[in-house]
Design a protein around this motif. Structure first.
Motif, mmCIF file in Angstrom:
data_model
loop_
_atom_site.group_PDB
_atom_site.id
_atom_site.type_symbol
_atom_site.label_atom_id
_atom_site.label_comp_id
_atom_site.label_asym_id
_atom_site.label_seq_id
_atom_site.Cartn_x
_atom_site.Cartn_y
_atom_site.Cartn_z
ATOM 1 N N GLY A 148 -4.469 4.275 14.837
ATOM 2 C CA GLY A 148 -3.942 3.732 13.581
ATOM 3 C C GLY A 148 -2.434 3.648 13.533
ATOM 4 O O GLY A 148 -1.769 3.452 14.542
ATOM 5 N N PHE A 149 -1.884 3.850 12.338
ATOM 6 C CA PHE A 149 -0.433 3.735 12.144
ATOM 7 C C PHE A 149 -0.023 4.579 10.941
ATOM 8 O O PHE A 149 -0.864 5.153 10.236
ATOM 9 C CB PHE A 149 -0.032 2.263 11.959
ATOM 10 C CG PHE A 149 -0.488 1.653 10.664
ATOM 11 C CD1 PHE A 149 0.352 1.612 9.562
ATOM 12 C CD2 PHE A 149 -1.771 1.118 10.531
ATOM 13 C CE1 PHE A 149 -0.061 1.056 8.354
ATOM 14 C CE2 PHE A 149 -2.199 0.558 9.330
ATOM 15 C CZ PHE A 149 -1.334 0.527 8.243
ATOM 16 N N GLY A 150 1.280 4.634 10.707
ATOM 17 C CA GLY A 150 1.818 5.297 9.512
ATOM 18 C C GLY A 150 1.314 6.724 9.355
ATOM 19 O O GLY A 150 1.338 7.522 10.308
ATOM 20 N N SER A 155 0.839 -1.200 0.000
ATOM 21 C CA SER A 155 0.000 0.000 0.000
ATOM 22 C C SER A 155 0.869 1.244 0.000
ATOM 23 O O SER A 155 2.081 1.169 0.248
ATOM 24 C CB SER A 155 -0.910 -0.003 1.226
ATOM 25 O OG SER A 155 -0.197 -0.360 2.385
ATOM 26 N N GLY A 156 0.248 2.386 -0.258
ATOM 27 C CA GLY A 156 1.023 3.617 -0.256
ATOM 28 C C GLY A 156 0.133 4.837 -0.347
ATOM 29 O O GLY A 156 -1.042 4.753 -0.698
ATOM 30 N N LEU A 157 0.726 5.964 0.001
ATOM 31 C CA LEU A 157 0.047 7.264 -0.029
ATOM 32 C C LEU A 157 0.566 8.039 -1.237
ATOM 33 O O LEU A 157 1.774 8.288 -1.345
ATOM 34 C CB LEU A 157 0.365 8.016 1.272
ATOM 35 C CG LEU A 157 -0.199 9.421 1.421
ATOM 36 C CD1 LEU A 157 -1.728 9.419 1.376
ATOM 37 C CD2 LEU A 157 0.288 10.050 2.738
ATOM 38 N N SER A 179 -11.698 2.160 3.898
ATOM 39 C CA SER A 179 -10.268 2.417 3.678
ATOM 40 C C SER A 179 -9.832 1.627 2.440
ATOM 41 O O SER A 179 -10.514 0.687 2.010
ATOM 42 C CB SER A 179 -9.428 1.991 4.892
ATOM 43 O OG SER A 179 -9.326 0.579 4.943
ATOM 44 N N HIS A 180 -8.706 2.027 1.890
ATOM 45 C CA HIS A 180 -8.107 1.314 0.755
ATOM 46 C C HIS A 180 -7.947 -0.175 1.090
ATOM 47 O O HIS A 180 -8.247 -1.058 0.293
ATOM 48 C CB HIS A 180 -6.759 1.950 0.407
ATOM 49 C CG HIS A 180 -5.812 2.082 1.570
ATOM 50 N ND1 HIS A 180 -6.218 2.509 2.821
ATOM 51 C CD2 HIS A 180 -4.478 1.825 1.692
ATOM 52 C CE1 HIS A 180 -5.184 2.519 3.643
ATOM 53 N NE2 HIS A 180 -4.114 2.105 2.975
ATOM 54 N N ARG A 181 -7.513 -0.450 2.325
ATOM 55 C CA ARG A 181 -7.274 -1.837 2.774
ATOM 56 C C ARG A 181 -8.592 -2.620 2.863
ATOM 57 O O ARG A 181 -8.677 -3.768 2.447
ATOM 58 C CB ARG A 181 -6.586 -1.774 4.143
ATOM 59 C CG ARG A 181 -6.228 -3.103 4.764
ATOM 60 C CD ARG A 181 -5.177 -2.931 5.823
ATOM 61 N NE ARG A 181 -3.963 -2.345 5.259
ATOM 62 C CZ ARG A 181 -3.583 -1.075 5.467
ATOM 63 N NH1 ARG A 181 -4.268 -0.283 6.257
ATOM 64 N NH2 ARG A 181 -2.494 -0.616 4.884
HETATM 65 P P1 IMP Z 1 4.210 -1.428 2.587
HETATM 66 O O1 IMP Z 1 2.853 -1.761 2.060
HETATM 67 O O2 IMP Z 1 4.674 -2.391 3.602
HETATM 68 O O3 IMP Z 1 5.190 -1.167 1.487
HETATM 69 O O4 IMP Z 1 4.095 -0.069 3.419
HETATM 70 C C1 IMP Z 1 3.299 0.966 3.008
HETATM 71 C C2 IMP Z 1 3.508 2.169 3.914
HETATM 72 O O5 IMP Z 1 2.495 3.108 3.586
HETATM 73 C C3 IMP Z 1 3.339 1.867 5.404
HETATM 74 O O6 IMP Z 1 4.550 1.590 6.031
HETATM 75 C C4 IMP Z 1 2.729 3.180 5.923
HETATM 76 O O7 IMP Z 1 3.739 4.117 6.212
HETATM 77 C C5 IMP Z 1 1.938 3.656 4.735
HETATM 78 N N1 IMP Z 1 0.561 3.157 4.846
HETATM 79 C C6 IMP Z 1 -0.018 2.128 4.186
HETATM 80 N N2 IMP Z 1 -1.281 1.966 4.564
HETATM 81 C C7 IMP Z 1 -1.499 2.901 5.502
HETATM 82 C C8 IMP Z 1 -2.622 3.223 6.295
HETATM 83 O O8 IMP Z 1 -3.684 2.589 6.250
HETATM 84 N N3 IMP Z 1 -2.479 4.260 7.129
HETATM 85 C C9 IMP Z 1 -1.333 4.985 7.225
HETATM 86 N N4 IMP Z 1 -0.245 4.724 6.538
HETATM 87 C C10 IMP Z 1 -0.319 3.671 5.674
#
Ligand code: IMP
Length: 184
Positions: free
Chosen positions: A140-142, A66-68, A167-169
Motif C-alpha cells: 500500500g501507501f501512506g 481522503s484522510g486519517l 476500504s474508505h476508497r
Molecule cells: P489527499 O487525499 O491527497 O489530500 O491525501 C490524503 C493523505 O492521506 C495521503 O497522502 C495519505 O498520506 C493518507 N491516505 C489517504 N488514503 C490512504 C490510504 O488508503 N492508506 C494510507 N494512507 C492514506
C-alpha cells in the motif's frame, strides 16, 4: 467508460483501477496541479478540487480527497493527512500516540465528480479501525503500515487483501460507479 482521475498519488490510482475494473470503468490518470483549499471538510476540499480539475481539463473528471482521523488526537491529521504524512510520516504519528490507550481511528474518503454540464456531486466512504503500536508491512501507501481495519490484527500494509475487501476508497468509488452507470 473512460473517466479522468486528477491526482498525483499513484497509490490511489492503482487501487482505483482495481476497484473500478469490474464496473467496466477505465481510469485515466491526470497528474495536474490543483490548489488544495484549507478546510476541516473533505467534501468541501474534494468539490473545490473537482471544479478546478474540470476547469483545466474541460472534461468530466473525478478527484478524491481522503484522510486519517484519529479519535484521541481530536481527529488529527484529518484533512491535513497529506502534508502531515510528508512531514512526519507514520513514525511521527506513532510517537504522538506513544502512551495513548484509545487507538480508534477512521479513514475517510470523498470522491467528487465534476463535469462542464453539472454541479459537482460527491460520494463518501469510511473504514473504522485502530492505530497499531508499531509500523508493520510494506504494501500500500501512506499510513497503511499503522492502520488495522475493524477487528483484524494486521495492518493494511501487512495484508493488502484486507484493504481490497473494504476500504474508505473502495466504498466511495463503488458508490460513484453505481451512479455513473445511469448518469454519465
Ligand atoms: P489527499 O487525499 O491527497 O489530500 O491525501 C490524503 C493523505 O492521506 C495521503 O497522502 C495519505 O498520506 C493518507 N491516505 C489517504 N488514503 C490512504 C490510504 O488508503 N492508506 C494510507 N494512507 C492514506
Amino acid at each position: 467508460m473512460d473517466i479522468a482521475f486528477a491526482t498525483g498519488n499513484n497509490g490511489k490510482i492503482t487501487e482505483a483501477k482495481k476497484i473500478l475494473e469490474c464496473f467496466k470503468v477505465h481510469i485515466i490518470q491526470k497528474d495536474i496541479k490543483l490548489i488544495e483549499p484549507r478546510s476541516d471538510s473533505l467534501e468541501k476540499i474534494a468539490i473545490e478540487k473537482a471544479k478546478q480539475a474540470c476547469e483545466i481539463l474541460k472534461n468530466p473528471v473525478i478527484v478524491e480527497d481522503s484522510g486519517l482521523f484519529i479519535k484521541s488526537l481530536n481527529d488529527f491529521p484529518g484533512t491535513y493527512s497529506h502534508i502531515i504524512y510528508d512531514k512526519i510520516s507514520d513514525s511521527g504519528i506513532l510517537k504522538l500516540m506513544q502512551d495513548v490507550k484509545n487507538r480508534s481511528a477512521i479513514f475517510m474518503a470523498v470522491v467528487a465528480f465534476a463535469s462542464p454540464k453539472i454541479e459537482p456531486i460527491t460520494f463518501n466512504g469510511e473504514q473504522k479501525g485502530t492505530i497499531s503500536f508499531e509500523s508493520k508491512g510494506s504494501g500500500g501507501f501512506g499510513f497503511d503500515p499503522i492502520f488495522i481495519p475493524g477487528y483484524e490484527t494486521q495492518t493494511w500494509a501487512e495484508n493488502p487483501q484486507l484493504k481490497a475487501i473494504s476500504s474508505h476508497r473502495k466504498i466511495a468509488l463503488e458508490k460513484f460507479a453505481e451512479w455513473a452507470k445511469d448518469n454519465i
